[in-house]
Design a protein around this motif. Structure first.
Motif, PDB file in Angstrom:
ATOM      1  N   LYS A 150       0.852  -1.231  -0.108  1.00 15.18           N
ATOM      2  CA  LYS A 150      -0.025  -0.342  -0.101  1.00 15.18           C
ATOM      3  C   LYS A 150       0.967   1.085   0.085  1.00 15.18           C
ATOM      4  N   SER A 151       1.583   1.524   1.256  1.00 13.63           N
ATOM      5  CA  SER A 151       2.528   2.789   0.712  1.00 13.63           C
ATOM      6  C   SER A 151       3.478   2.907  -0.398  1.00 13.63           C
ATOM      7  N   THR A 152       3.870   1.782  -1.602  1.00 11.95           N
ATOM      8  CA  THR A 152       4.947   1.329  -1.493  1.00 11.95           C
ATOM      9  C   THR A 152       3.723   2.215  -2.961  1.00 11.95           C
ATOM     10  N   PHE A 166      -2.110  10.651   1.945  1.00 13.06           N
ATOM     11  CA  PHE A 166      -2.365  10.142   3.088  1.00 13.06           C
ATOM     12  C   PHE A 166      -1.632   8.915   2.815  1.00 13.06           C
ATOM     13  N   ASP A 167      -0.245   8.301   4.874  1.00 15.00           N
ATOM     14  CA  ASP A 167       0.160   7.164   4.979  1.00 15.00           C
ATOM     15  C   ASP A 167      -0.398   7.296   5.378  1.00 15.00           C
ATOM     16  N   GLU A 168      -1.468   5.675   6.031  1.00 14.07           N
ATOM     17  CA  GLU A 168      -1.715   5.851   7.823  1.00 14.07           C
ATOM     18  C   GLU A 168      -1.367   7.108   8.789  1.00 14.07           C
ATOM     19  N   PRO A 169      -2.186   7.667   8.003  1.00 13.68           N
ATOM     20  CA  PRO A 169      -2.053   9.043   9.018  1.00 13.68           C
ATOM     21  C   PRO A 169      -2.297   9.325  10.145  1.00 13.68           C
TER      22      PRO A 169
HETATM   23 MG   LIG Z   1       2.761   1.304   4.672  1.00 15.55          MG
END
Ligand SMILES: [Mg+2]
Ligand SMILES: Nc1ncnc2c1ncn2[C@@H]1O[C@H](COP(=O)(O)OP(=O)(O)OP(=O)(O)O)[C@@H](O)[C@H]1O
Lengths: 218, 256
Positions: free
Chosen positions: B44-46, B171-174
């Motif tokens: 997901k982050s990638t 937003f990355d796991e804010p």
């Molecule tokens: Mg991640």
């Protein structure tokens, strides 16, 4: 007392040269070190490799030898310098790899996320270096920078060997002429102690100011 | 068919031999909230970080408002200036906030306006104040990050992004780094942003947020984008067994 009256002015002048050589050597050395660290950080691999060799060579040889090579060997390749400029250049070169390594360690200690945040809003690398990377690297680098600057104060005595008229040079002259080795060297020690004490006091104050918000207080 | 703000086609990404993104297709509708969910390590982050090219993808295309990001043409990297220009209009909020600790909240927000947008100091500062007021931090503007709670820091980070007037927010796991009681204040700000029509892509473990705020939910597993659909169809009537098993684990972990 006579002795002091006779040699006092020369000693003071010598001390002035010592402080001057130290200050300029530190500033230029730090500047060159920063440049090297940045080039190693951003430059192409071959440049990084060359700079690595430079760092190893300078760190691996005594300052005295470097100074001789520069001052007496320089003219052979057309680099003819007076004692003072040669001494300053020597100090700059001598200090640069140590400063470069301190900056490199400082850069590595900056959390990647804070650089990414700057890239994500579209800042140029030059702005990132100036506004984010350098200030944040000071958290870990500043104590080491101050520490190495203090070490450099004492390397200035070696400049006496190529006849820079700094404190050691004057002290040697005084002891050779009067045979009062103990007194002469005591004066030398006192001057250096005062200089180092001043620098470390100023350094601590500067450090407190720069890292004010950077170090978590609990 | 509405315009898509982000169009991702057949994107692949490798970390050395590890295949982190596998032929990922996704389209992010403009003005809508898209949530990316899936197990840890699923990419997901990638994927999110490929959208502003903080992470380089190896093949495929990612288009932001129609323009390819990261490459001028397949295989030819985009120049720094063009990439920076594209990033200006893509805001990003990180799990760890990533505020600059040597600057006050206001300076953090003003930095991009000064250095990237080139606004004069007074105007940058005024706009920073507006952005901070918008996230409810008018009274904390002069605090440095070390004097702000996690929730406040994350709101400053959101203000820093929206001050640049982006067309897309990532937003990355804010809220993952926040204490539970601070999650709400950040989600509230995000909901406001969503209601104003900001295009948002949100990687999240907050299924409640995904269910109530998202217009679309995309589920990833092992580098694959398994499905992207309405929240209801992904979260309440999932067809794919991988999603069913993920949700089962999620419910088990969150029940007591
Ligand atoms: Mg991640
Ligand atoms: N820099 C890297 N080098 C090597 N492998 C990486 C790197 N970054 C991520 N990975 C791997 O790629 C995969 C996807 O990582 P990613 O961070 O995108 O997962 P994620 O879905 O965001 O997980 P999480 O929910 O834990 O944040 C993981 O298996 C991870 O180990």
């Amino acid at each position: 007392m006579d002795l002091l009256q006779q040699y006092g002015p020369a000693l003071l002048r010598g001390f002035g040269f010592t402080v001057l050589c130290w200050a300029l050597g530190t500033i230029f050395g730090m500047g060159l070190g920063l440049l090297i660290a940045l080039l190693r950080h951003y430059g192409p691999r071959w440049l990084c490799w060359i700079l690595q060799v430079y760092i190893e060579v300078i760190r691996g040889t005594p300052f005295l030898v470097q100074l001789f090579v520069l001052y007496y060997g320089g003219p052979l390749i057309g680099l003819r310098l007076d004692a003072l400029p040669a001494g300053l250049l020597g100090l700059t070169i001598y200090g640069s790899p140590y400063f470069a390594e301190i900056f490199r360690a400082g850069f590595r200690a900056v959390p990647l996320g804070q650089l990414e945040a700057a890239r994500a809003i579209g800042m140029t690398e030059a702005s990132i270096v100036r506004r984010i990377l350098l200030p944040l690297s000071m958290v870990s680098a500043l104590p080491a920078l101050i520490n190495f600057s203090i070490i450099l104060t004492k390397e200035t005595v070696i400049l006496s060997i190529i006849t820079v008229p700094e404190l050691m040079y004057q002290v040697s002259r005084m002891s050779a002429e009067t045979f009062r080795y103990v007194e002469a060297n005591l004066v030398l020690a006192l001057f250096f102690w005062g200089l180092v004490e001043t620098i470390s006091r100023l350094g601590r104050r500067f450090e407190a100011r720069v890292t004010k918000h950077l170090i978590e207080r609990t | 068919m509405q315009a898509s703000a982000v169009e991702i086609q057949k994107v692949n990404k490798y970390y050395g031999p590890f295949h982190a993104l596998k032929d990922v297709d996704l389209s992010v509708p403009a003005g809508k909230v898209t949530c990316l969910i899936g197990p840890s390590g699923s990419g997901k982050s990638t994927l999110l970080r490929c959208m502003n090219f903080l992470e380089e993808y190896d093949s495929g295309e990612i288009r932001i408002d129609g323009r390819l990001i990261g490459y001028d043409a397949p295989g030819r990297k985009m120049g720094g200036r063009a990439l920076r220009e594209m990033r200006r209009s893509i805001g990003m909020v990180f799990q760890q906030f990533n505020l600059w600790p040597h600057m006050s909240a206001r300076e953090n927000v003003a930095e991009g306006l000064l250095r990237v947008r080139g606004l004069p100091k007074a105007e940058a500062s005024a706009r920073a104040a507006d952005a901070l007021a918008k996230v409810g931090l008018a009274d904390k503007m002069d605090n440095h990050p070390s004097r702000l709670s996690g929730g406040q820091q994350q709101r400053v980070a959101i203000a820093r992004a929206i001050a640049m007037e982006p067309r897309l927010m990532l937003f990355d796991e804010p809220t993952s780094a926040l204490d539970p009681e601070l999650v709400g204040e950040v989600l509230t700000v995000m909901k406001t942003l969503a209601s104003e029509g900001m295009t948002m892509v949100v990687v999240t473990h907050e299924m409640g947020f995904a269910a109530h705020v998202a217009d679309r939910v995309a589920f990833m597993e092992r580098g694959e984008l398994v499905a992207a659909d309405t929240p209801d169809r992904i979260l309440h009537q999932p067809q794919d067994p991988r999603i069913q098993s993920f949700l089962r684990t999620y419910h088990e972990r969150n029940s007591f």
